[in-house]
Design an enzyme around this catalytic site. Structure first.
Site, PDB file in Angstrom:
ATOM      1  N   GLU A   1      -2.570  -5.979 -19.254  1.00 21.16           N
ATOM      2  CA  GLU A   1      -2.574  -4.645 -18.653  1.00 21.16           C
ATOM      3  C   GLU A   1      -2.563  -3.623 -19.774  1.00 21.16           C
ATOM      4  OE1 GLU A   1      -2.951  -1.502 -16.896  1.00 21.16           O
ATOM      5  OE2 GLU A   1      -2.846  -3.189 -15.494  1.00 21.16           O
TER       6      GLU A   1
ATOM      7  N   THR B   1      -2.730   1.319  -9.675  1.00 17.82           N
ATOM      8  CA  THR B   1      -2.929   2.647  -9.096  1.00 17.82           C
ATOM      9  C   THR B   1      -1.889   2.971  -8.037  1.00 17.82           C
ATOM     10  OG1 THR B   1      -5.307   2.685  -9.549  1.00 17.82           O
ATOM     11  CG2 THR B   1      -4.519   4.059  -7.737  1.00 17.82           C
ATOM     12  N   CYS B   2      -1.632   2.039  -7.124  1.00 14.09           N
ATOM     13  CA  CYS B   2      -0.747   2.331  -5.998  1.00 14.09           C
ATOM     14  C   CYS B   2       0.642   2.750  -6.468  1.00 14.09           C
ATOM     15  CB  CYS B   2      -0.651   1.122  -5.076  1.00 14.09           C
ATOM     16  SG  CYS B   2       0.427   1.397  -3.650  1.00 14.09           S
TER      17      CYS B   2
ATOM     18  N   CYS C   1      -0.597   5.638  -4.092  1.00 11.54           N
ATOM     19  CA  CYS C   1       0.041   5.777  -2.786  1.00 11.54           C
ATOM     20  C   CYS C   1       1.547   5.976  -2.846  1.00 11.54           C
ATOM     21  CB  CYS C   1      -0.300   4.572  -1.907  1.00 11.54           C
ATOM     22  SG  CYS C   1      -0.310   2.986  -2.734  1.00 11.54           S
TER      23      CYS C   1
ATOM     24  N   LYS D   1       2.326   9.581  -4.304  1.00 11.91           N
ATOM     25  CA  LYS D   1       1.754  10.536  -3.352  1.00 11.91           C
ATOM     26  C   LYS D   1       2.593  10.603  -2.084  1.00 11.91           C
ATOM     27  CE  LYS D   1      -1.285   9.034  -0.760  1.00 11.91           C
ATOM     28  NZ  LYS D   1      -2.484   8.244  -0.402  1.00 11.91           N
TER      29      LYS D   1
ATOM     30  N   TYR E   1       8.161  -4.417 -11.378  1.00  7.45           N
ATOM     31  CA  TYR E   1       6.955  -5.236 -11.371  1.00  7.45           C
ATOM     32  C   TYR E   1       6.890  -6.122 -12.610  1.00  7.45           C
ATOM     33  CZ  TYR E   1       4.416  -3.569  -7.253  1.00  7.45           C
ATOM     34  OH  TYR E   1       4.014  -3.326  -5.965  1.00  7.45           O
TER      35      TYR E   1
ATOM     36  N   TYR F   1      -9.566  10.891   2.453  1.00  6.75           N
ATOM     37  CA  TYR F   1      -8.118  10.887   2.690  1.00  6.75           C
ATOM     38  C   TYR F   1      -7.346  11.494   1.529  1.00  6.75           C
ATOM     39  CZ  TYR F   1      -7.558   6.715  -0.284  1.00  6.75           C
ATOM     40  OH  TYR F   1      -7.532   5.844  -1.352  1.00  6.75           O
TER      41      TYR F   1
ATOM     42  N   GLU G   1      -4.921  14.670   2.087  1.00 10.91           N
ATOM     43  CA  GLU G   1      -3.496  14.472   1.826  1.00 10.91           C
ATOM     44  C   GLU G   1      -2.970  15.508   0.844  1.00 10.91           C
ATOM     45  OE1 GLU G   1      -3.105   9.678   2.719  1.00 10.91           O
ATOM     46  OE2 GLU G   1      -3.578  10.366   0.707  1.00 10.91           O
TER      47      GLU G   1
ATOM     48  N   ARG H   1     -19.060  18.726   0.465  1.00  7.87           N
ATOM     49  CA  ARG H   1     -20.515  18.851   0.418  1.00  7.87           C
ATOM     50  C   ARG H   1     -21.180  18.502   1.747  1.00  7.87           C
ATOM     51  NH1 ARG H   1     -21.927  13.817  -3.661  1.00  7.87           N
ATOM     52  NH2 ARG H   1     -21.149  12.125  -2.332  1.00  7.87           N
TER      53      ARG H   1
ATOM     54  N   ARG I   1     -14.960  10.960   7.077  1.00  7.13           N
ATOM     55  CA  ARG I   1     -16.050  10.182   7.660  1.00  7.13           C
ATOM     56  C   ARG I   1     -15.592   8.732   7.862  1.00  7.13           C
ATOM     57  NH1 ARG I   1     -21.193  11.620   7.845  1.00  7.13           N
ATOM     58  NH2 ARG I   1     -20.870  13.216   6.235  1.00  7.13           N
TER      59      ARG I   1
ATOM     60  N   ASP J   1      -9.834  -3.337  -5.617  1.00 11.27           N
ATOM     61  CA  ASP J   1     -10.780  -2.228  -5.606  1.00 11.27           C
ATOM     62  C   ASP J   1     -11.993  -2.456  -6.497  1.00 11.27           C
ATOM     63  OD1 ASP J   1      -8.920  -1.098  -3.969  1.00 11.27           O
ATOM     64  OD2 ASP J   1      -8.478   0.633  -5.242  1.00 11.27           O
TER      65      ASP J   1
ATOM     66  N   ALA K   1      -4.188   4.608   7.314  1.00 16.07           N
ATOM     67  CA  ALA K   1      -3.510   5.867   7.633  1.00 16.07           C
ATOM     68  C   ALA K   1      -3.918   6.937   6.643  1.00 16.07           C
ATOM     69  CB  ALA K   1      -1.992   5.683   7.614  1.00 16.07           C
TER      70      ALA K   1
ATOM     71  N   HIS L   1      11.699   5.233  26.367  1.00 10.76           N
ATOM     72  CA  HIS L   1      11.798   6.676  26.613  1.00 10.76           C
ATOM     73  C   HIS L   1      13.152   7.214  26.144  1.00 10.76           C
ATOM     74  CE1 HIS L   1      10.965  10.444  28.681  1.00 10.76           C
ATOM     75  NE2 HIS L   1      12.193  10.405  29.177  1.00 10.76           N
TER      76      HIS L   1
ATOM     77  N   GLU M   1       5.916   5.783  23.320  1.00 10.59           N
ATOM     78  CA  GLU M   1       5.747   5.379  24.720  1.00 10.59           C
ATOM     79  C   GLU M   1       4.401   5.820  25.279  1.00 10.59           C
ATOM     80  OE1 GLU M   1       8.104   7.362  27.808  1.00 10.59           O
ATOM     81  OE2 GLU M   1       8.692   8.853  26.323  1.00 10.59           O
TER      82      GLU M   1
END
Length: 448
Positions: free
Chosen positions: A35, A42-43, A48, A51, A99, A178, A182, A199, A205, A304, A342, A437, A442
């Site tokens: 590495e 990235t995550c 993510c 963020k 990690y 996204y 976000e 653009r 999309r 990715d 999401a 409820h 629900e």
């Protein structure tokens, strides 16, 4: 003794690479992972996780205001960007350490330098050292795409946005996906003036049209400005450090930062893959088969860098499948059907399965059920923002083929609901489930 230094050499210690390394080592393989930046990918480092922490921080802007309607005497408050930024980066440091510890605990050798492929069974480290391996796994991920035009060097990407010295007053964001939406929500909630330049004429999309249209409506109500069918002409840096952004057919914009969120590109440049015989697609992604194998029998790729589905949980599953198949005598493949996703916008949206238009094109006969409502909390807070849930069903069998929603906690609700869609349950089975409820969830069993 093996003819190779390692059974597996992994290039890239992101989510997919770490999972593959750990599982392969647990199966008894001798594993090393290289590495060049930080363990976590990235995550964890610049995606993510940090963020989502910014999203949590931004939500307090509305929560503090709403609290007054619930009887709380909230004094005048101020937001300090440096505190949030530093605490988020501190959490990233903690996860980076965890990690690395996980790999060490699983007897994986971690090499903190760049590695490139120099043969079907050989990698070369930045120091010049050559290492051989029976298998090589490419898990280097992707990086943000930056458009090129006069002054584009003044823009930043999601890699740099977590390290801003101060909160910008005016933010121009390029993109309609996204990441763009976000960060538009984050900066808008924190008090910045946000303009999103796209653009095309749609945002997000690939997501269900009704849900993305609702997000656009809410975002505009909250003050985010959208410029559609709009392209950059130039960015000029002003004497005071701000930027003048020129776009086609629109008035100039003055911004403190310009954030490019225009997609991600596989990190294969300079990796030596083509020279080793590994076939890449037109975007530079590694072409792989259903077992993650490239055109070279000893070289595999996950995550990715393959440009299949750019989601962390997918990379993890691909890494697991690779390690189990090659080293664990447990061959299996990733099922890419019904992957939930999401957008952690304000409010968040989530979906699984086919959108209404996709279902109509694929199935022909489709039944659609919706629930358009104000969350109970929003009612008492005197907030007009409405949630929208949408269920798409096979018109012949009643099987639920898609669930899409926007509103508070939508991603948390959808994770459980995605199981039902994956299992092929029907609208009737949803209807037979007693509602919990009072809750927003629900509405999933009350749709008409």
């Amino acid at each position: 003794m093996s003819d190779y230094d390692y059974d597996l050499f992994v290039i890239g210690a992101g989510s997919g690479g770490v999972r593959a390394s750990r599982i392969a080592a647990a199966h008894g393989a001798r594993v090393a992972v290289a590495e060049e930046y930080r363990v976590g990918g990235t995550c964890v480092i610049r995606g993510c996780v940090p963020k989502k922490l910014l999203v949590y921080g931004a939500h307090f802007a509305e929560d503090l205001k709403d609290a007054q309607r619930f009887g709380w005497n909230v004094p005048e408050v101020e937001f300090d960007w440096a505190t949030l930024r530093d605490n988020v980066l501190g959490e990233v440091d903690r996860l980076n350490g965890l990690y690395g510890q996980t790999l060490s605990n699983n007897n994986v050798d971690v090499i903190l330098e760049r590695a490139t492929v120099s043969g079907a069974h050989e990698v070369t480290l930045a120091s010049g050292r050559k290492i051989t391996a029976r298998y090589i796994l490419i898990a280097v991920g992707a990086h943000p795409h930056s458009p090129e035009f006069p002054g584009s060097e003044h823009g930043i990407t999601s890699n740099e946005v977590f390290h801003l010295e101060k909160l910008p007053r005016r933010v121009v964001i390029a993109g309609g996906g996204y990441i763009a939406n976000e960060f538009a929500g984050i900066f808008n909630e924190l008090g910045s003036k946000v303009t999103l330049i796209n653009r095309s004429d749609v945002i997000l999309r690939g997501y269900d049209e009704s849900i993305r249209d609702r997000l656009l409506q809410i975002s505009m109500t909250k003050g985010v400005e959208f410029r559609f069918n709009c392209g950059f002409e130039s960015i000029d840096k002003n004497d005071d450090g701000t930027f003048t952004v020129m776009t086609k057919g629109h008035d100039p914009l003055i911004a403190d930062i310009v954030l490019f969120a225009t997609g991600r590109v596989p990190n294969t440049d300079g990796l030596g893959l083509a020279e080793a015989g590994v076939e890449l697609d037109q975007h530079g992604a590694v072409k792989v088969d259903a077992d993650n194998k490239s055109s070279v029998d000893s070289i595999y790729a996950v995550g990715d860098v393959t440009n299949r589905v750019q989601l962390t949980p997918v990379a993890i599953r691909e890494g697991q499948a690779f390690a189990d198949t090659i080293f664990g005598n447990k061959p299996h493949r990733v099922d890419y059907d019904c992957i939930p996703s999401a957008v952690f916008s304000h409010p968040p949206m989530a979906g699984v399965g086919l959108t209404e238009s996709q279902a109509r094109n694929k199935l022909g006969s489709v039944s659609v059920y919706t629930s358009d409502f104000r969350a109970m909390k929003n009612v008492l807070a005197n907030r007009n923002e409405r949630a929208l849930y949408k269920m798409v069903c096979d018109g012949t069998t009643g099987r639920v083929v898609g669930l899409h929603m926007i509103g508070p906690d939508s991603p948390e609700i959808l994770q459980a609901a995605a199981i039902a869609v994956k299992a092929g349950l029907t609208k009737d089975q949803f209807d037979q489930t007693v509602a919990l409820h009072p809750s927003m969830a629900e509405e999933l069993v009350l749709m008409k």
